[in-house]
Design an enzyme around this catalytic site. Structure first.
Site, PDB file in Angstrom:
ATOM      1  N   LYS A 256       0.846  -1.193   0.000  1.00 58.19           N
ATOM      2  CA  LYS A 256       0.000   0.000   0.000  1.00 58.19           C
ATOM      3  C   LYS A 256       0.883   1.245   0.000  1.00 58.19           C
ATOM      4  O   LYS A 256       1.783   1.370   0.813  1.00 58.19           O
ATOM      5  CB  LYS A 256      -0.938  -0.012   1.213  1.00 58.19           C
ATOM      6  N   ARG A 331     -10.926  -9.856  -3.729  1.00 55.52           N
ATOM      7  CA  ARG A 331     -11.685 -10.550  -4.773  1.00 55.52           C
ATOM      8  C   ARG A 331     -11.123 -11.952  -5.033  1.00 55.52           C
ATOM      9  O   ARG A 331     -11.834 -12.845  -5.469  1.00 55.52           O
ATOM     10  CB  ARG A 331     -11.703  -9.706  -6.053  1.00 55.52           C
TER      11      ARG A 331
END
Ligand code: BES
Ligand code: ZN
Ligand code: ZN
Length: 482
Positions: A256, A331
Protein backbone atom coordinates in the site's frame (compact mmCIF):
# COMPACT_ATOMS: atom_id res chain seq x y z
CA UNK A 1 -26.44 -3.72 31.55
CA UNK A 2 -29.97 -5.04 31.54
CA UNK A 3 -32.99 -3.65 29.76
CA UNK A 4 -36.37 -4.47 31.26
CA UNK A 5 -39.88 -3.86 30.06
CA UNK A 6 -41.14 -3.59 33.63
CA UNK A 7 -41.79 -0.17 35.16
CA UNK A 8 -39.98 0.89 38.29
CA UNK A 9 -40.92 3.22 41.11
CA UNK A 10 -37.49 3.73 42.46
CA UNK A 11 -35.01 4.61 39.77
CA UNK A 12 -32.20 7.12 40.10
CA UNK A 13 -33.34 9.03 37.07
CA UNK A 14 -36.37 9.21 34.84
CA UNK A 15 -35.77 10.05 31.19
CA UNK A 16 -38.54 11.56 29.10
CA UNK A 17 -38.26 11.70 25.39
CA UNK A 18 -40.56 14.34 24.02
CA UNK A 19 -41.18 14.85 20.36
CA UNK A 20 -42.81 18.09 19.50
CA UNK A 21 -41.87 20.97 17.26
CA UNK A 22 -42.81 23.69 19.69
CA UNK A 23 -41.53 24.31 23.17
CA UNK A 24 -44.94 25.36 24.41
CA UNK A 25 -46.29 21.99 23.33
CA UNK A 26 -43.36 20.20 24.91
CA UNK A 27 -44.12 21.95 28.18
CA UNK A 28 -47.72 20.88 27.86
CA UNK A 29 -46.96 17.19 27.36
CA UNK A 30 -44.56 17.26 30.27
CA UNK A 31 -47.06 19.01 32.53
CA UNK A 32 -49.02 15.92 33.62
CA UNK A 33 -45.78 14.30 34.71
CA UNK A 34 -44.05 17.25 36.28
CA UNK A 35 -45.80 20.60 36.34
CA UNK A 36 -42.91 22.45 37.91
CA UNK A 37 -40.51 21.40 35.20
CA UNK A 38 -43.07 22.07 32.49
CA UNK A 39 -43.31 25.66 33.62
CA UNK A 40 -39.60 26.16 33.39
CA UNK A 41 -39.17 24.62 29.95
CA UNK A 42 -39.99 27.61 27.74
CA UNK A 43 -37.59 29.83 29.62
CA UNK A 44 -34.85 27.26 29.42
CA UNK A 45 -35.34 26.74 25.72
CA UNK A 46 -35.36 30.46 25.10
CA UNK A 47 -31.89 30.58 26.62
CA UNK A 48 -30.50 28.08 24.16
CA UNK A 49 -31.29 28.43 20.52
CA UNK A 50 -31.07 24.74 19.74
CA UNK A 51 -34.10 22.88 18.56
CA UNK A 52 -33.06 19.59 20.03
CA UNK A 53 -32.47 19.92 23.74
CA UNK A 54 -31.64 17.81 26.70
CA UNK A 55 -32.51 19.21 30.12
CA UNK A 56 -31.36 17.64 33.28
CA UNK A 57 -33.09 18.40 36.58
CA UNK A 58 -30.92 16.55 39.09
CA UNK A 59 -32.98 17.64 42.07
CA UNK A 60 -36.09 16.07 40.55
CA UNK A 61 -34.35 13.00 39.13
CA UNK A 62 -35.50 13.92 35.66
CA UNK A 63 -33.94 14.31 32.27
CA UNK A 64 -35.99 15.58 29.35
CA UNK A 65 -35.03 15.44 25.72
CA UNK A 66 -36.99 16.94 22.92
CA UNK A 67 -36.30 15.59 19.49
CA UNK A 68 -38.79 16.46 16.83
CA UNK A 69 -37.25 14.22 14.25
CA UNK A 70 -38.20 14.45 10.61
CA UNK A 71 -41.87 13.74 10.14
CA UNK A 72 -41.58 13.97 6.34
CA UNK A 73 -39.13 11.11 6.07
CA UNK A 74 -39.82 8.09 8.28
CA UNK A 75 -36.37 6.59 7.81
CA UNK A 76 -34.56 9.76 8.67
CA UNK A 77 -36.99 10.21 11.53
CA UNK A 78 -35.93 6.89 13.02
CA UNK A 79 -32.31 7.82 12.45
CA UNK A 80 -32.70 11.12 14.27
CA UNK A 81 -34.32 9.20 17.10
CA UNK A 82 -31.35 6.83 17.26
CA UNK A 83 -29.00 9.77 17.37
CA UNK A 84 -31.10 11.38 20.09
CA UNK A 85 -30.83 8.19 22.14
CA UNK A 86 -27.09 8.15 21.59
CA UNK A 87 -26.82 11.76 22.81
CA UNK A 88 -28.64 10.89 26.01
CA UNK A 89 -26.41 7.88 26.54
CA UNK A 90 -23.44 10.24 26.53
CA UNK A 91 -25.11 12.34 29.23
CA UNK A 92 -26.01 9.39 31.40
CA UNK A 93 -22.63 7.75 31.09
CA UNK A 94 -21.17 10.68 32.99
CA UNK A 95 -23.68 10.54 35.84
CA UNK A 96 -23.21 8.44 38.98
CA UNK A 97 -26.49 6.57 38.57
CA UNK A 98 -27.39 2.89 38.58
CA UNK A 99 -30.90 2.78 37.19
CA UNK A 100 -33.11 4.78 34.86
CA UNK A 101 -36.58 4.54 33.46
CA UNK A 102 -37.20 5.78 29.94
CA UNK A 103 -40.57 6.94 28.67
CA UNK A 104 -41.70 8.76 25.61
CA UNK A 105 -44.29 11.42 26.03
CA UNK A 106 -46.51 12.83 23.36
CA UNK A 107 -46.82 11.75 19.76
CA UNK A 108 -44.13 10.89 17.33
CA UNK A 109 -41.30 9.43 19.39
CA UNK A 110 -39.94 6.24 17.89
CA UNK A 111 -38.89 4.80 21.22
CA UNK A 112 -37.55 1.58 19.73
CA UNK A 113 -35.19 3.50 17.46
CA UNK A 114 -34.29 5.84 20.30
CA UNK A 115 -33.36 2.95 22.58
CA UNK A 116 -31.44 1.27 19.80
CA UNK A 117 -29.29 4.38 19.40
CA UNK A 118 -28.89 4.61 23.15
CA UNK A 119 -27.74 1.01 23.38
CA UNK A 120 -25.53 1.03 20.30
CA UNK A 121 -23.80 4.12 21.64
CA UNK A 122 -22.84 2.27 24.81
CA UNK A 123 -20.23 0.23 22.93
CA UNK A 124 -16.68 0.53 24.16
CA UNK A 125 -13.50 -1.12 23.03
CA UNK A 126 -11.48 -0.56 26.17
CA UNK A 127 -9.93 -3.96 26.80
CA UNK A 128 -6.49 -2.55 26.15
CA UNK A 129 -6.90 0.52 28.33
CA UNK A 130 -5.49 0.34 31.81
CA UNK A 131 -7.86 3.04 32.97
CA UNK A 132 -11.38 2.00 32.07
CA UNK A 133 -14.06 4.61 32.36
CA UNK A 134 -17.10 2.44 32.87
CA UNK A 135 -20.50 4.04 33.42
CA UNK A 136 -22.26 3.06 36.63
CA UNK A 137 -25.60 2.56 34.91
CA UNK A 138 -26.80 -1.04 35.27
CA UNK A 139 -30.55 -1.24 34.72
CA UNK A 140 -32.78 0.50 32.22
CA UNK A 141 -36.54 0.17 32.48
CA UNK A 142 -38.53 0.77 29.32
CA UNK A 143 -42.14 -0.04 30.18
CA UNK A 144 -43.46 1.13 26.83
CA UNK A 145 -41.59 -1.59 24.94
CA UNK A 146 -42.52 -5.23 25.43
CA UNK A 147 -40.15 -8.03 26.38
CA UNK A 148 -40.20 -9.48 22.88
CA UNK A 149 -39.10 -6.19 21.31
CA UNK A 150 -36.35 -5.88 23.89
CA UNK A 151 -35.16 -9.42 23.24
CA UNK A 152 -34.97 -8.71 19.53
CA UNK A 153 -32.97 -5.57 20.24
CA UNK A 154 -30.72 -7.49 22.66
CA UNK A 155 -29.62 -9.85 19.93
CA UNK A 156 -29.19 -7.18 17.30
CA UNK A 157 -27.06 -5.10 19.64
CA UNK A 158 -25.00 -8.06 20.86
CA UNK A 159 -24.42 -9.17 17.28
CA UNK A 160 -23.40 -5.67 16.22
CA UNK A 161 -21.00 -5.40 19.16
CA UNK A 162 -19.54 -8.79 18.34
CA UNK A 163 -18.79 -7.61 14.80
CA UNK A 164 -17.24 -4.40 16.14
CA UNK A 165 -15.15 -6.32 18.68
CA UNK A 166 -13.79 -8.65 16.01
CA UNK A 167 -13.01 -5.82 13.64
CA UNK A 168 -11.41 -3.61 16.29
CA UNK A 169 -9.10 -6.36 17.48
CA UNK A 170 -5.61 -5.74 16.11
CA UNK A 171 -3.76 -8.22 13.96
CA UNK A 172 -1.35 -9.21 16.71
CA UNK A 173 -4.25 -10.76 18.65
CA UNK A 174 -6.55 -11.60 15.75
CA UNK A 175 -4.59 -13.39 13.08
CA UNK A 176 -6.04 -16.03 10.78
CA UNK A 177 -6.20 -18.85 13.33
CA UNK A 178 -7.65 -16.57 15.99
CA UNK A 179 -10.45 -15.32 13.76
CA UNK A 180 -11.33 -18.88 12.73
CA UNK A 181 -11.35 -19.87 16.40
CA UNK A 182 -13.63 -16.95 17.25
CA UNK A 183 -16.11 -18.11 14.59
CA UNK A 184 -15.99 -21.53 16.23
CA UNK A 185 -16.62 -20.13 19.72
CA UNK A 186 -19.54 -18.06 18.48
CA UNK A 187 -21.00 -21.13 16.79
CA UNK A 188 -20.74 -23.18 19.95
CA UNK A 189 -22.48 -20.46 21.96
CA UNK A 190 -25.58 -20.27 19.78
CA UNK A 191 -25.75 -23.71 18.19
CA UNK A 192 -24.16 -23.38 14.76
CA UNK A 193 -22.05 -26.18 13.22
CA UNK A 194 -18.63 -24.83 12.42
CA UNK A 195 -16.04 -26.50 10.23
CA UNK A 196 -12.54 -25.11 9.79
CA UNK A 197 -10.52 -26.19 6.79
CA UNK A 198 -6.77 -26.20 7.23
CA UNK A 199 -4.25 -25.46 4.52
CA UNK A 200 -4.11 -29.05 3.29
CA UNK A 201 -7.88 -29.17 2.78
CA UNK A 202 -7.80 -25.77 1.10
CA UNK A 203 -5.16 -27.13 -1.28
CA UNK A 204 -7.21 -30.25 -1.99
CA UNK A 205 -10.16 -28.04 -2.90
CA UNK A 206 -7.98 -25.98 -5.22
CA UNK A 207 -8.62 -22.62 -3.65
CA UNK A 208 -5.92 -20.89 -5.67
CA UNK A 209 -7.10 -17.42 -4.73
CA UNK A 210 -6.94 -17.95 -0.99
CA UNK A 211 -3.66 -19.85 -1.27
CA UNK A 212 -2.22 -17.19 -3.57
CA UNK A 213 -2.99 -14.30 -1.26
CA UNK A 214 -1.67 -16.35 1.66
CA UNK A 215 1.66 -17.16 -0.01
CA UNK A 216 3.56 -14.30 1.61
CA UNK A 217 2.31 -15.10 5.08
CA UNK A 218 3.98 -16.79 8.03
CA UNK A 219 0.60 -18.29 8.90
CA UNK A 220 -1.55 -20.76 6.94
CA UNK A 221 -4.94 -19.68 5.57
CA UNK A 222 -8.27 -20.87 6.94
CA UNK A 223 -11.65 -21.46 5.38
CA UNK A 224 -14.53 -21.48 7.81
CA UNK A 225 -17.97 -22.90 7.12
CA UNK A 226 -20.75 -22.07 9.59
CA UNK A 227 -23.98 -24.02 9.09
CA UNK A 228 -27.22 -23.07 10.76
CA UNK A 229 -30.03 -25.46 9.83
CA UNK A 230 -32.98 -25.28 12.19
CA UNK A 231 -35.80 -27.78 11.98
CA UNK A 232 -38.87 -26.34 10.26
CA UNK A 233 -36.80 -23.92 8.21
CA UNK A 234 -38.89 -21.96 5.75
CA UNK A 235 -36.27 -22.30 3.01
CA UNK A 236 -35.18 -25.50 1.27
CA UNK A 237 -32.08 -23.99 -0.29
CA UNK A 238 -29.96 -22.02 2.15
CA UNK A 239 -29.07 -18.38 2.26
CA UNK A 240 -25.30 -18.20 1.92
CA UNK A 241 -23.30 -15.38 3.46
CA UNK A 242 -19.71 -14.80 2.38
CA UNK A 243 -17.40 -12.47 4.30
CA UNK A 244 -13.98 -11.13 3.34
CA UNK A 245 -11.63 -12.16 6.11
CA UNK A 246 -8.35 -10.39 5.39
CA UNK A 247 -7.03 -10.05 8.93
CA UNK A 248 -4.48 -7.50 7.75
CA UNK A 249 -4.04 -6.00 4.31
CA UNK A 250 -0.59 -4.58 3.64
CA UNK A 251 -1.23 -4.79 -0.09
CA UNK A 252 1.29 -7.62 -0.41
CA UNK A 253 4.14 -6.95 -2.85
CA UNK A 254 1.98 -4.20 -4.33
CA UNK A 255 2.52 -2.62 -0.94
CA UNK A 256 0.00 0.00 0.00
CA UNK A 257 1.51 3.24 -1.16
CA UNK A 258 0.17 6.40 0.36
CA UNK A 259 1.00 7.72 3.77
CA UNK A 260 -1.88 6.49 5.90
CA UNK A 261 -3.46 3.88 3.67
CA UNK A 262 -2.39 0.92 5.83
CA UNK A 263 -3.28 2.42 9.20
CA UNK A 264 -6.69 0.85 9.52
CA UNK A 265 -6.23 -2.35 7.57
CA UNK A 266 -6.84 -4.54 10.61
CA UNK A 267 -10.47 -3.83 9.65
CA UNK A 268 -10.12 -5.61 6.32
CA UNK A 269 -11.98 -8.54 7.84
CA UNK A 270 -15.00 -6.31 8.52
CA UNK A 271 -17.04 -8.38 6.04
CA UNK A 272 -16.24 -11.61 7.91
CA UNK A 273 -16.99 -9.84 11.20
CA UNK A 274 -20.40 -8.74 9.93
CA UNK A 275 -21.19 -12.24 8.69
CA UNK A 276 -20.21 -13.81 12.02
CA UNK A 277 -22.34 -11.18 13.77
CA UNK A 278 -25.28 -11.92 11.48
CA UNK A 279 -24.97 -15.66 12.11
CA UNK A 280 -24.89 -15.01 15.85
CA UNK A 281 -28.10 -13.02 15.54
CA UNK A 282 -29.88 -15.54 13.32
CA UNK A 283 -29.07 -18.50 15.55
CA UNK A 284 -29.45 -16.54 18.78
CA UNK A 285 -32.95 -15.48 17.77
CA UNK A 286 -33.60 -18.96 16.38
CA UNK A 287 -34.87 -17.65 13.06
CA UNK A 288 -36.56 -20.37 10.97
CA UNK A 289 -34.12 -20.11 8.07
CA UNK A 290 -31.16 -22.12 6.85
CA UNK A 291 -28.09 -19.94 6.58
CA UNK A 292 -24.54 -20.99 5.73
CA UNK A 293 -21.59 -18.67 6.18
CA UNK A 294 -18.35 -19.02 4.22
CA UNK A 295 -15.28 -17.18 5.47
CA UNK A 296 -12.00 -17.23 3.56
CA UNK A 297 -9.37 -15.96 6.00
CA UNK A 298 -5.75 -14.89 5.57
CA UNK A 299 -3.49 -11.91 5.94
CA UNK A 300 -2.03 -10.21 2.86
CA UNK A 301 1.69 -9.66 3.26
CA UNK A 302 4.84 -9.31 1.20
CA UNK A 303 6.72 -12.36 2.54
CA UNK A 304 9.59 -14.10 0.80
CA UNK A 305 7.33 -16.27 -1.33
CA UNK A 306 4.57 -13.71 -1.75
CA UNK A 307 2.19 -13.69 -4.67
CA UNK A 308 3.88 -11.64 -7.36
CA UNK A 309 2.41 -9.27 -9.92
CA UNK A 310 2.12 -11.12 -13.26
CA UNK A 311 1.48 -14.44 -11.49
CA UNK A 312 -1.37 -16.51 -12.87
CA UNK A 313 -3.40 -18.52 -10.38
CA UNK A 314 -6.16 -21.07 -10.78
CA UNK A 315 -9.28 -20.71 -8.70
CA UNK A 316 -11.56 -23.40 -7.22
CA UNK A 317 -13.76 -23.49 -10.34
CA UNK A 318 -10.79 -23.68 -12.70
CA UNK A 319 -10.85 -20.02 -13.76
CA UNK A 320 -7.36 -18.64 -14.28
CA UNK A 321 -6.55 -15.15 -13.03
CA UNK A 322 -3.66 -12.92 -13.94
CA UNK A 323 -2.72 -11.04 -10.80
CA UNK A 324 -1.56 -7.58 -11.73
CA UNK A 325 -1.91 -5.99 -8.33
CA UNK A 326 -1.59 -8.01 -5.15
CA UNK A 327 -3.50 -5.32 -3.24
CA UNK A 328 -6.66 -6.41 -5.06
CA UNK A 329 -6.63 -9.51 -2.87
CA UNK A 330 -10.15 -9.48 -1.48
CA UNK A 331 -11.68 -10.55 -4.77
CA UNK A 332 -9.20 -13.43 -5.04
CA UNK A 333 -10.17 -15.04 -1.74
CA UNK A 334 -13.88 -14.27 -2.25
CA UNK A 335 -13.80 -15.86 -5.70
CA UNK A 336 -12.96 -19.26 -4.22
CA UNK A 337 -15.69 -18.92 -1.60
CA UNK A 338 -18.28 -17.86 -4.19
CA UNK A 339 -17.27 -20.68 -6.51
CA UNK A 340 -17.54 -23.12 -3.61
CA UNK A 341 -21.02 -21.77 -2.80
CA UNK A 342 -22.24 -23.29 -6.07
CA UNK A 343 -22.10 -26.70 -4.42
CA UNK A 344 -24.61 -25.50 -1.81
CA UNK A 345 -27.35 -24.54 -4.34
CA UNK A 346 -28.02 -21.30 -2.50
CA UNK A 347 -31.36 -19.56 -2.71
CA UNK A 348 -29.42 -16.32 -2.47
CA UNK A 349 -25.78 -15.55 -1.72
CA UNK A 350 -24.81 -12.25 -0.15
CA UNK A 351 -21.16 -11.31 0.18
CA UNK A 352 -19.87 -8.52 2.39
CA UNK A 353 -16.43 -7.08 1.90
CA UNK A 354 -14.28 -4.04 2.54
CA UNK A 355 -13.42 -4.52 -1.09
CA UNK A 356 -12.48 -1.25 -2.76
CA UNK A 357 -11.28 2.25 -2.02
CA UNK A 358 -13.43 3.15 -5.03
CA UNK A 359 -16.63 2.27 -3.14
CA UNK A 360 -15.44 4.40 -0.24
CA UNK A 361 -14.73 7.32 -2.52
CA UNK A 362 -18.07 6.94 -4.30
CA UNK A 363 -20.35 7.10 -1.26
CA UNK A 364 -18.10 7.79 1.72
CA UNK A 365 -19.13 6.55 5.14
CA UNK A 366 -22.87 6.87 4.53
CA UNK A 367 -23.49 4.05 2.12
CA UNK A 368 -22.72 0.52 1.07
CA UNK A 369 -22.23 -0.16 -2.62
CA UNK A 370 -24.29 -2.97 -4.08
CA UNK A 371 -23.65 -4.90 -7.28
CA UNK A 372 -25.86 -7.86 -8.05
CA UNK A 373 -26.81 -10.23 -10.78
CA UNK A 374 -30.17 -10.66 -12.49
CA UNK A 375 -31.11 -13.67 -10.37
CA UNK A 376 -31.14 -11.49 -7.26
CA UNK A 377 -34.03 -9.42 -8.60
CA UNK A 378 -36.63 -10.86 -6.18
CA UNK A 379 -34.49 -9.88 -3.18
CA UNK A 380 -33.30 -6.43 -4.12
CA UNK A 381 -36.32 -4.51 -2.90
CA UNK A 382 -36.10 -6.10 0.56
CA UNK A 383 -32.39 -5.47 0.72
CA UNK A 384 -32.67 -1.80 -0.23
CA UNK A 385 -35.59 -1.25 2.14
CA UNK A 386 -33.70 -2.96 4.93
CA UNK A 387 -30.91 -0.52 4.22
CA UNK A 388 -33.18 2.49 4.69
CA UNK A 389 -34.87 1.03 7.75
CA UNK A 390 -31.61 0.38 9.56
CA UNK A 391 -29.92 3.38 7.97
CA UNK A 392 -27.21 1.05 6.75
CA UNK A 393 -28.12 2.39 3.38
CA UNK A 394 -27.36 0.79 0.07
CA UNK A 395 -26.57 2.30 -3.30
CA UNK A 396 -26.77 0.07 -6.32
CA UNK A 397 -24.14 0.62 -8.99
CA UNK A 398 -24.79 -0.61 -12.51
CA UNK A 399 -23.75 -4.07 -13.54
CA UNK A 400 -23.53 -3.17 -17.22
CA UNK A 401 -21.81 -5.70 -19.48
CA UNK A 402 -19.58 -3.05 -21.05
CA UNK A 403 -17.51 -2.78 -17.87
CA UNK A 404 -16.57 -6.44 -18.12
CA UNK A 405 -14.21 -5.62 -20.95
CA UNK A 406 -11.94 -4.04 -18.37
CA UNK A 407 -11.31 -7.37 -16.66
CA UNK A 408 -10.12 -9.18 -19.79
CA UNK A 409 -6.60 -10.50 -19.57
CA UNK A 410 -4.28 -11.13 -22.51
CA UNK A 411 -3.06 -14.43 -21.15
CA UNK A 412 -5.59 -15.70 -18.61
CA UNK A 413 -9.38 -15.87 -18.22
CA UNK A 414 -9.50 -12.73 -16.07
CA UNK A 415 -7.19 -10.17 -14.55
CA UNK A 416 -7.66 -8.99 -11.03
CA UNK A 417 -7.79 -5.26 -11.67
CA UNK A 418 -10.03 -3.37 -14.01
CA UNK A 419 -8.26 -0.06 -14.42
CA UNK A 420 -8.46 3.39 -12.87
CA UNK A 421 -12.19 4.00 -13.26
CA UNK A 422 -15.32 2.27 -11.98
CA UNK A 423 -13.25 0.23 -9.53
CA UNK A 424 -16.16 -0.78 -7.31
CA UNK A 425 -18.08 -2.04 -10.35
CA UNK A 426 -15.28 -4.04 -11.91
CA UNK A 427 -14.45 -5.57 -8.52
CA UNK A 428 -18.07 -6.65 -8.23
CA UNK A 429 -18.08 -8.03 -11.74
CA UNK A 430 -14.94 -9.99 -11.03
CA UNK A 431 -16.85 -11.68 -8.21
CA UNK A 432 -19.90 -12.24 -10.36
CA UNK A 433 -17.84 -14.44 -12.66
CA UNK A 434 -17.76 -17.07 -9.90
CA UNK A 435 -21.51 -17.17 -9.27
CA UNK A 436 -24.31 -19.10 -10.96
CA UNK A 437 -27.04 -18.37 -8.38
CA UNK A 438 -28.87 -15.25 -7.17
CA UNK A 439 -26.14 -13.03 -5.75
CA UNK A 440 -25.80 -9.67 -4.04
CA UNK A 441 -22.42 -8.10 -3.38
CA UNK A 442 -22.12 -5.45 -0.67
CA UNK A 443 -18.94 -3.39 -0.67
CA UNK A 444 -18.79 -1.95 2.86
CA UNK A 445 -15.40 -0.22 2.50
CA UNK A 446 -16.97 3.19 3.25
CA UNK A 447 -19.08 2.58 6.36
CA UNK A 448 -17.24 -0.37 7.99
CA UNK A 449 -14.81 1.73 10.01
CA UNK A 450 -13.82 5.31 10.51
CA UNK A 451 -11.30 7.53 12.11
CA UNK A 452 -13.67 9.47 14.30
CA UNK A 453 -16.70 9.05 16.51
CA UNK A 454 -20.01 8.81 14.68
CA UNK A 455 -22.94 8.88 17.10
CA UNK A 456 -24.32 5.39 17.80
CA UNK A 457 -22.21 3.80 15.09
CA UNK A 458 -19.26 4.15 17.40
CA UNK A 459 -15.76 4.90 16.31
CA UNK A 460 -13.05 5.69 16.04
CA UNK A 461 -12.95 2.15 14.75
CA UNK A 462 -15.47 -0.39 13.56
CA UNK A 463 -19.20 0.21 13.08
CA UNK A 464 -20.31 -3.41 12.68
CA UNK A 465 -22.12 -2.34 9.52
CA UNK A 466 -23.99 -5.15 7.81
CA UNK A 467 -25.27 -6.88 10.94
CA UNK A 468 -28.36 -4.77 11.47
CA UNK A 469 -28.94 -4.73 7.72
CA UNK A 470 -28.88 -8.52 7.41
CA UNK A 471 -30.96 -8.97 10.54
CA UNK A 472 -33.65 -6.77 9.05
CA UNK A 473 -33.35 -8.41 5.66
CA UNK A 474 -33.97 -11.87 7.10
CA UNK A 475 -36.87 -10.64 9.19
CA UNK A 476 -38.41 -9.12 6.10
CA UNK A 477 -37.96 -12.30 4.10
CA UNK A 478 -39.51 -14.38 6.87
CA UNK A 479 -42.46 -12.01 7.18
CA UNK A 480 -43.29 -12.56 3.48
CA UNK A 481 -43.50 -16.35 3.88
CA UNK A 482 -46.71 -16.81 5.85
N1 BES B 1 -8.92 -3.54 1.50
C1 BES B 1 -8.75 -2.75 0.35
C2 BES B 1 -9.91 -1.81 0.08
C3 BES B 1 -10.13 -0.72 1.09
C4 BES B 1 -9.47 0.48 0.97
C5 BES B 1 -11.05 -0.89 2.09
C6 BES B 1 -9.70 1.47 1.89
C7 BES B 1 -11.28 0.10 3.00
C8 BES B 1 -10.61 1.29 2.90
C9 BES B 1 -8.59 -3.63 -0.88
O1 BES B 1 -7.99 -4.86 -0.69
C10 BES B 1 -7.74 -2.88 -1.85
O2 BES B 1 -6.64 -2.61 -1.54
N2 BES B 1 -8.33 -2.55 -3.00
C11 BES B 1 -7.63 -1.81 -4.00
C12 BES B 1 -7.94 -2.44 -5.33
C13 BES B 1 -7.14 -1.90 -6.48
C14 BES B 1 -5.68 -2.29 -6.32
C15 BES B 1 -7.70 -2.43 -7.77
C16 BES B 1 -8.15 -0.39 -3.97
O3 BES B 1 -9.33 -0.19 -3.77
O4 BES B 1 -7.33 0.51 -4.10
ZN1 ZN C 1 -5.87 -4.79 -0.77
ZN1 ZN D 1 -8.23 -5.66 1.24
Amino acid sequence: MQYLSSPSESVDLRVMVVSTPSVAEAAEVVAPVDAVVAERLPALVAESKQRQFVWHFPERGLLIQNEYGDRDDPHRHAELMRKAGAAVWDRLAELPIQSVEVRSIGEGVDLYAWLEGFRLRSYRFDKYRSQKQRPTLGTVHVPQLDAEALDEMDWVVKANFLARDLSNEPYITLNTAALAQRACDVGREVGIDVEIWDKQRIEEEGFGGLLGVNKGSEYPPAFVIMRYEPQHALNEQPFVLVGKGVVFDTGGLSLKPTKNSMDQMKHDMGGAAAVIGAMYYVAGRKLPIKVTALLPITDNRPGHDALTPCDIIRMHDGTTVEVLNTDAEGRLILADALAYAKHLSPMLTIDLATLTGAAMRAVGPHGTVMIRNKGAEPYVDDMVRSGFETYERIVELPNWPEYREMLKSDIADLKNIGGPNAGAITAGQFLEHFTDYPWIHLDIAGPAFGGKADSYRGGPGASGVGVRLLARFFQRWISHQS
